[in-house]
Design an enzyme around this catalytic site. Sequence first.
Site, PDB file in Angstrom:
ATOM      1  N   HIS A  48      -1.274   5.897  -3.362  1.00 22.36           N
ATOM      2  CA  HIS A  48      -0.240   5.318  -2.619  1.00 22.36           C
ATOM      3  C   HIS A  48       0.763   4.417  -3.590  1.00 22.36           C
ATOM      4  O   HIS A  48       0.271   3.257  -3.898  1.00 22.36           O
ATOM      5  CB  HIS A  48      -0.340   4.339  -1.449  1.00 22.36           C
ATOM      6  CG  HIS A  48       0.769   4.204  -0.550  1.00 22.36           C
ATOM      7  ND1 HIS A  48       0.684   4.247   0.705  1.00 22.36           N
ATOM      8  CD2 HIS A  48       2.087   3.557  -0.936  1.00 22.36           C
ATOM      9  CE1 HIS A  48       1.827   3.849   0.956  1.00 22.36           C
ATOM     10  NE2 HIS A  48       2.584   3.510   0.177  1.00 22.36           N
ATOM     11  N   HIS A  51       4.736   3.623  -5.158  1.00 20.70           N
ATOM     12  CA  HIS A  51       6.359   3.452  -5.010  1.00 20.70           C
ATOM     13  C   HIS A  51       6.864   3.402  -6.492  1.00 20.70           C
ATOM     14  O   HIS A  51       6.283   2.417  -7.315  1.00 20.70           O
ATOM     15  CB  HIS A  51       7.182   2.680  -4.236  1.00 20.70           C
ATOM     16  CG  HIS A  51       6.440   2.616  -2.678  1.00 20.70           C
ATOM     17  ND1 HIS A  51       7.447   3.364  -1.776  1.00 20.70           N
ATOM     18  CD2 HIS A  51       5.455   2.186  -2.098  1.00 20.70           C
ATOM     19  CE1 HIS A  51       6.846   3.307  -0.537  1.00 20.70           C
ATOM     20  NE2 HIS A  51       5.776   2.568  -0.871  1.00 20.70           N
ATOM     21  N   LEU A  52       7.567   4.453  -6.837  1.00 21.47           N
ATOM     22  CA  LEU A  52       8.086   4.037  -8.113  1.00 21.47           C
ATOM     23  C   LEU A  52       9.751   3.888  -8.582  1.00 21.47           C
ATOM     24  O   LEU A  52      10.069   3.721  -9.380  1.00 21.47           O
ATOM     25  CB  LEU A  52       8.016   5.429  -9.265  1.00 21.47           C
ATOM     26  CG  LEU A  52       6.214   5.671  -9.607  1.00 21.47           C
ATOM     27  CD1 LEU A  52       6.194   6.886 -10.297  1.00 21.47           C
ATOM     28  CD2 LEU A  52       5.828   4.427 -10.401  1.00 21.47           C
ATOM     29  N   ARG A  53      10.315   4.218  -7.241  1.00 21.28           N
ATOM     30  CA  ARG A  53      11.774   4.005  -7.180  1.00 21.28           C
ATOM     31  C   ARG A  53      12.300   5.301  -7.948  1.00 21.28           C
ATOM     32  O   ARG A  53      11.801   6.087  -8.357  1.00 21.28           O
ATOM     33  CB  ARG A  53      12.365   2.585  -7.446  1.00 21.28           C
ATOM     34  CG  ARG A  53      11.476   1.623  -6.768  1.00 21.28           C
ATOM     35  CD  ARG A  53      11.435   1.554  -5.278  1.00 21.28           C
ATOM     36  NE  ARG A  53      11.309   0.520  -4.919  1.00 21.28           N
ATOM     37  CZ  ARG A  53      10.522   0.412  -3.578  1.00 21.28           C
ATOM     38  NH1 ARG A  53      10.642   1.497  -2.595  1.00 21.28           N
ATOM     39  NH2 ARG A  53      10.089  -0.607  -3.162  1.00 21.28           N
ATOM     40  N   ASN A  73      10.183   8.018  -0.395  1.00 18.80           N
ATOM     41  CA  ASN A  73      11.283   7.549   0.372  1.00 18.80           C
ATOM     42  C   ASN A  73      12.318   6.548  -0.602  1.00 18.80           C
ATOM     43  O   ASN A  73      12.529   5.404  -0.470  1.00 18.80           O
ATOM     44  CB  ASN A  73      10.844   6.031   1.523  1.00 18.80           C
ATOM     45  CG  ASN A  73       9.928   4.882   0.479  1.00 18.80           C
ATOM     46  OD1 ASN A  73       9.193   5.437  -0.487  1.00 18.80           O
ATOM     47  ND2 ASN A  73      10.036   4.011   1.010  1.00 18.80           N
ATOM     48  N   LYS A  81       4.725  12.637   4.327  1.00 20.34           N
ATOM     49  CA  LYS A  81       4.821  11.388   4.590  1.00 20.34           C
ATOM     50  C   LYS A  81       5.205  10.984   5.710  1.00 20.34           C
ATOM     51  O   LYS A  81       6.756  11.304   5.970  1.00 20.34           O
ATOM     52  CB  LYS A  81       5.214  10.182   3.531  1.00 20.34           C
ATOM     53  CG  LYS A  81       5.420   8.686   3.970  1.00 20.34           C
ATOM     54  CD  LYS A  81       3.714   8.107   4.059  1.00 20.34           C
ATOM     55  CE  LYS A  81       3.813   6.797   4.387  1.00 20.34           C
ATOM     56  NZ  LYS A  81       3.684   5.917   3.270  1.00 20.34           N
ATOM     57  N   HIS A  89       2.443   5.836   7.759  1.00 19.75           N
ATOM     58  CA  HIS A  89       2.800   4.441   7.777  1.00 19.75           C
ATOM     59  C   HIS A  89       2.521   4.231   9.451  1.00 19.75           C
ATOM     60  O   HIS A  89       3.253   4.506  10.188  1.00 19.75           O
ATOM     61  CB  HIS A  89       4.261   4.363   7.635  1.00 19.75           C
ATOM     62  CG  HIS A  89       4.560   2.876   7.588  1.00 19.75           C
ATOM     63  ND1 HIS A  89       4.744   2.059   6.677  1.00 19.75           N
ATOM     64  CD2 HIS A  89       4.687   1.925   8.715  1.00 19.75           C
ATOM     65  CE1 HIS A  89       4.992   0.759   6.918  1.00 19.75           C
ATOM     66  NE2 HIS A  89       5.090   0.804   8.075  1.00 19.75           N
ATOM     67  N   HIS A 127      -2.309   2.096   3.668  1.00 19.82           N
ATOM     68  CA  HIS A 127      -2.370   0.663   3.578  1.00 19.82           C
ATOM     69  C   HIS A 127      -2.617  -0.341   5.034  1.00 19.82           C
ATOM     70  O   HIS A 127      -1.882  -0.818   5.426  1.00 19.82           O
ATOM     71  CB  HIS A 127      -0.903  -0.003   3.475  1.00 19.82           C
ATOM     72  CG  HIS A 127       0.396   0.649   3.933  1.00 19.82           C
ATOM     73  ND1 HIS A 127       0.481   0.911   5.265  1.00 19.82           N
ATOM     74  CD2 HIS A 127       1.338   1.193   3.451  1.00 19.82           C
ATOM     75  CE1 HIS A 127       1.352   1.518   5.546  1.00 19.82           C
ATOM     76  NE2 HIS A 127       2.203   1.761   4.585  1.00 19.82           N
ATOM     77  N   LEU A 139       5.364  -4.514   4.307  1.00 26.05           N
ATOM     78  CA  LEU A 139       5.215  -3.778   5.451  1.00 26.05           C
ATOM     79  C   LEU A 139       4.020  -2.859   5.181  1.00 26.05           C
ATOM     80  O   LEU A 139       4.312  -2.032   4.309  1.00 26.05           O
ATOM     81  CB  LEU A 139       6.523  -3.449   5.995  1.00 26.05           C
ATOM     82  CG  LEU A 139       7.470  -4.402   6.606  1.00 26.05           C
ATOM     83  CD1 LEU A 139       8.742  -3.646   6.827  1.00 26.05           C
ATOM     84  CD2 LEU A 139       7.027  -5.034   7.735  1.00 26.05           C
ATOM     85  N   ASP A 172       0.062   0.783  -2.955  1.00 25.96           N
ATOM     86  CA  ASP A 172       1.320   0.528  -2.136  1.00 25.96           C
ATOM     87  C   ASP A 172       2.233  -0.325  -3.003  1.00 25.96           C
ATOM     88  O   ASP A 172       3.057  -1.002  -2.620  1.00 25.96           O
ATOM     89  CB  ASP A 172       0.995  -0.176  -0.736  1.00 25.96           C
ATOM     90  CG  ASP A 172       2.517   0.020  -0.010  1.00 25.96           C
ATOM     91  OD1 ASP A 172       3.342   0.945  -0.415  1.00 25.96           O
ATOM     92  OD2 ASP A 172       2.746  -0.713   0.951  1.00 25.96           O
ATOM     93  N   HIS A 183      10.831  -4.475  -5.997  1.00 24.37           N
ATOM     94  CA  HIS A 183      12.065  -4.749  -5.766  1.00 24.37           C
ATOM     95  C   HIS A 183      12.588  -5.659  -6.714  1.00 24.37           C
ATOM     96  O   HIS A 183      11.964  -6.750  -7.272  1.00 24.37           O
ATOM     97  CB  HIS A 183      12.110  -5.526  -4.344  1.00 24.37           C
ATOM     98  CG  HIS A 183      11.669  -4.369  -3.143  1.00 24.37           C
ATOM     99  ND1 HIS A 183      12.890  -3.426  -2.864  1.00 24.37           N
ATOM    100  CD2 HIS A 183      10.865  -4.116  -2.471  1.00 24.37           C
ATOM    101  CE1 HIS A 183      12.259  -2.741  -1.895  1.00 24.37           C
ATOM    102  NE2 HIS A 183      11.059  -3.236  -1.767  1.00 24.37           N
ATOM    103  N   ALA A 200      11.036  -5.546   1.876  1.00 23.82           N
ATOM    104  CA  ALA A 200       9.612  -5.652   2.141  1.00 23.82           C
ATOM    105  C   ALA A 200       8.896  -4.697   0.761  1.00 23.82           C
ATOM    106  O   ALA A 200       9.322  -3.781   0.455  1.00 23.82           O
ATOM    107  CB  ALA A 200       9.160  -4.998   3.430  1.00 23.82           C
TER     108      ALA A 200
END
Length: 405
Positions: free
Chosen positions: A75, A77-79, A103, A160, A197, A235, A280, A308, A312, A324
């Site tokens: 899980h 997030h790489l943006r 996302n 997802k 989620h 998560h 979150l 996760d 940011h 978050a």
Amino acid sequence: IMLSLAMWRTRLGKESALRGGTLAVAHAPLASPRRWDGARRSRCLATPTRDAAEAVGDTSGGPERLTFTAPDDWHLHLRDGDVLADVVPHSASQFSRAIVMPNLTPPVTTAKLACEYRARIMAHVPEGSSFEPLMTLYLTDNTPAEEVHRAKEAGVRAFKLYPAGATTNSDSGVTDVRKCFGALKAMEETGTLLLVHGEVVDPKIDIFDRERVFIETVLPTILDNFPNLKVVLEHITTKHAARFVLDGPKNVAASVTPQHMLLNRNALLVGGIKPHFYCLPILKREEHRLAIVEAATSGHPRFFLGTDSAPHADQNKLSACGCAGIYSAPLALPIYAQVFEENGALDRFEGFASVNGAAFYGMPRNERVVELVREDWRVPANYKFGDDVVVPLGAGLKLRWRLRT
């Protein structure tokens, strides 16, 4: 100041009473001794608070190195955009494969978009690295079954499910799971996983109860209608989620983050709000943290590593409506290893980090091996993130394990 993990958590865990230099922690067993080793309970907080430079817990006689199958992050997030150059190398240095979240803005909803996103990620994988991003698609109310088949042909591993409005960039998510039944049926037929989620978004439901209510109301609807669909509760943050996976069908598993093994909601709220601990699903009570630690370190094959990690820019974490997400990619592996060591479970670490996730996804284990060495180091205060910085989990924290590269 070089803070050990125990000292760091001691400063954060104000709900526990200091007794003789040790934090006393109440623990409620998750299940019967038949399912759990009653002699081994989570001891993350029950550690003497000695000199801040001292390593956590009593590890005298412990191993100086851990050699194990290369781990995966199930899980991540790489943006997107310029910041890929800053974050992709961090994950590539720690993990062999990673399930990449969809996302973005706009979200990754088609196989074509997933292939294009993968190409942008691969452009920033360091030369000589074998890191492989595993792509996912963003499930919506209108995802057609045909897109599931196209995704399968393109090598997409999962869809997802974000309840609409549940977290970062989830406004295009699912409003009613029954609207997705066509896509879910196609996923069941093709062996495509559903990543969840697991929170409801009803404003009448307290934010600390949203995972439990999802498990009690929405998840059974999915599993009852699609009994052969593989589902990952991502998560997980509550004892209810841990129990559900333990007692549930074999097609349900869970990923576990470092922050939900380390921190409870006091860390976020006591002594002033800590925006860098805001994520979150939100951090929960201590009893839930203990349940997550026990589940993750138990050796059960349906719990596995999923950071996760969600970067940011610092200015967006510190704003009036802070984002978050907690960034952990460069240091998650040493943190996980340290928690397993503190709980007398290093023998189960490889399963959690390198075996269980691949088995559940139906993928082979990585062939190469990696080595963690016992070497004290301090987590940097921040990392470059585009034109700003990102503050990692445990900035300034002293860790005892480092991945040898």
